[in-house]
Design a protein around this motif. Structure first.
Motif: not given
Length: 493
Positions: A300-309
């Protein structure tokens, strides 16, 4: 200290809620649509104003939904027949005299059949500081997503693995005769027990890690909202951290869950997976699967590592700008960099334990917006996969039709001789809104799928009209037909 709500305590609190109308309908009526919508956006002032005219119901709304201070007299009246002293003693309330506040989050939650109340911990905003390690989440976006993605067909036994506040099990009681709920956290089990007692539901509760509490047992259905946050192997918060590194928590559940299903049983969970440099995410998650398991991974989604953290730091009430926030973010991002992580995928997994048949494994993106719940689509997907397994060698003899919900879209571009079609796209207008680009020959073939002629006859006619042999056309058409059947865009008659 973990709260303990006795059956008598819950009976009195339930009576107070029913007497005052503290349920989804009552709250909506008291607040009105504008204030209710503003509250959902995190803007409480309209709700404070609207609740001021709602009497004892307004007191409960300000206490449990708005985080307000209330007087002893008002709270005592609103909670009757539950003694105020009992509410303070259990931790349901905190404070004293004219500054009584909620100590726990207790809010109405409902579906099309009726209402419940869900007991959980206060979030970071209500606490005014970051949440403690044993924090028990309320009904958030992830919980609601899994509720909408869960298959709701009658079953005898259902396991809610990692129950948290118990909301998945609440909904399971609508379609499962017996429900078992497990969690590793004693606090989560205490609040889930309060949720079940408050709603007069008999749910078996067991404590332990992963599948250990139900060893050697099998179920018709399993639902799971695991601690799927990916990163270094640690446990800062039990609701999100498993102690396993990377996406090993999701991998563990996918790998072990089918062994606890009866044959034909279905498991559904939220999961996260790493997008690693040089690796296809579909290959990664497919390696998690045991034998004899149908699997549908929906990203459903793929998050950038920076945004995820940053998202997960704020979720715990940690300011990413603070020294603690920066230190945690640095360690987390260093781990991502060392593991060559380019993104974090998130989505739903549907599993079915099969017999000795060849399993079907499908991994696909569904990042477009859609409103329909995924649960009915998951059930239909399993049905279509089973049909293909049984009739896969008979497709040429089968009569198909294109449902009325499927449209053919064309994109025409100008050319030297006028407009010419550059894109032909099938679009299913219900459910997840699947789309497939097709060529002119496929469009002509599907135009003949009206439930009258078998596929072999349509291919013969197509060969005459467009040239080539029916056998060559069949070799190209059958994989497309299988995929369209799985997506509900053609159906057997």
């Amino acid at each position: 200290m973990n709260p303990e709500f006795s059956p008598e305590f819950c009976a009195r609190l339930r009576e107070a809620f029913r007497r005052t109308g503290y349920d989804t309908g009552g709250v909506m009526a008291a607040l009105g649509p504008m204030a209710h919508a503003a509250l959902g956006r995190g803007e409480p002032e309209l709700a404070f104003r609207a609740s001021s005219d709602a009497g004892e119901l307004g007191t409960l709304i300000r206490l449990f939904l708005l985080g307000g201070d209330e007087s002893e007299a008002a709270v005592r009246a609103a909670l009757a027949p539950l003694p105020l002293e009992d509410a303070l003693g259990t931790g349901l309330l905190r404070g004293e005299r004219d500054a009584l506040r909620a100590g726990l989050d207790v809010r109405p939650h409902g579906d099309e059949e009726g209402d419940w109340w869900v007991v959980s911990d206060l979030d970071a905003d209500a606490l005014g500081h970051q949440v403690p390690p044993e924090h028990v989440l309320g009904v958030g976006h992830a919980s609601l997503s899994l509720l909408r993605a869960t298959l709701r067909r009658p079953v005898d036994t259902l396991l809610d693995l990692g129950t948290g506040n118990g909301v998945q099990a609440l909904h399971a009681t609508r379609h499962a005769r017996r429900v078992t709920a497990t969690d590793v956290s004693p606090r989560a089990l205490a609040l889930a027990q309060a949720t079940f007692r408050l709603n007069e539901l008999d749910v078996e509760l067991l404590r332990g890690e992963w599948f250990a509490p139900v060893a050697r047992r099998r179920f018709d259905q399993i639902v799971c909202n695991p601690p799927f946050v990916v990163g270094p192997a640690r446990v800062d918060y039990t609701y999100r951290d498993s102690g396993l590194g990377g996406d090993d928590a999701s991998a563990l559940v996918v790998r072990q869950l089918p062994a606890f299903l009866n044959e034909g049983g279905v498991g559904q969970l939220l999961a996260s997976w790493l997008h690693v440099e040089g690796e296809d995410w579909a290959d990664r998650v497919s390696r998690w699967l045991p034998a004899n398991t149908d699997a549908w991974f929906v990203q459903r989604d793929v998050a950038d590592p920076g945004l995820y953290v940053g998202t997960w730091l704020r979720d715990a009430g940690i300011d990413p700008r603070s020294p603690e926030g920066r230190a945690k973010a640095a360690a987390w991002l260093d781990w991502f960099a060392e593991a060559k992580v380019q993104g974090v995928g998130f989505g739903f997994v549907t599993l079915r334990r099969t017999g000795g048949e060849q399993p079907t494994i499908v991994c696909e993106d569904l990042r477009q917006a859609y409103d329909d719940p995924l649960g009915p689509e998951a059930g239909a997907w399993l049905d279509r996969v089973a049909w293909l397994r049984e009739h896969g060698t008979e497709l040429l003899e089968t009569r198909f039709r294109v449902p009325g919900t499927v449209l053919l879209e064309r994109v025409d571009a100008p050319g030297d001789e006028g407009w010419h079609t550059t894109v032909r796209r099938l679009h299913r207008t219900d459910g997840p809104g699947w789309q497939h680009e097709i060529d002119e020959a496929a469009a002509a073939l599907l135009a003949g799928c009206r439930g009258v002629l078998p596929l072999s006859d349509l291919l013969e006619l197509l060969a005459v009209a467009h040239g080539g042999s029916a056998e060559e056309l069949a070799a190209a058409a059958l994989p497309m037909i299988r995929e369209l059947v799985r997506h509900g865009m053609v159906e057997p008659v």
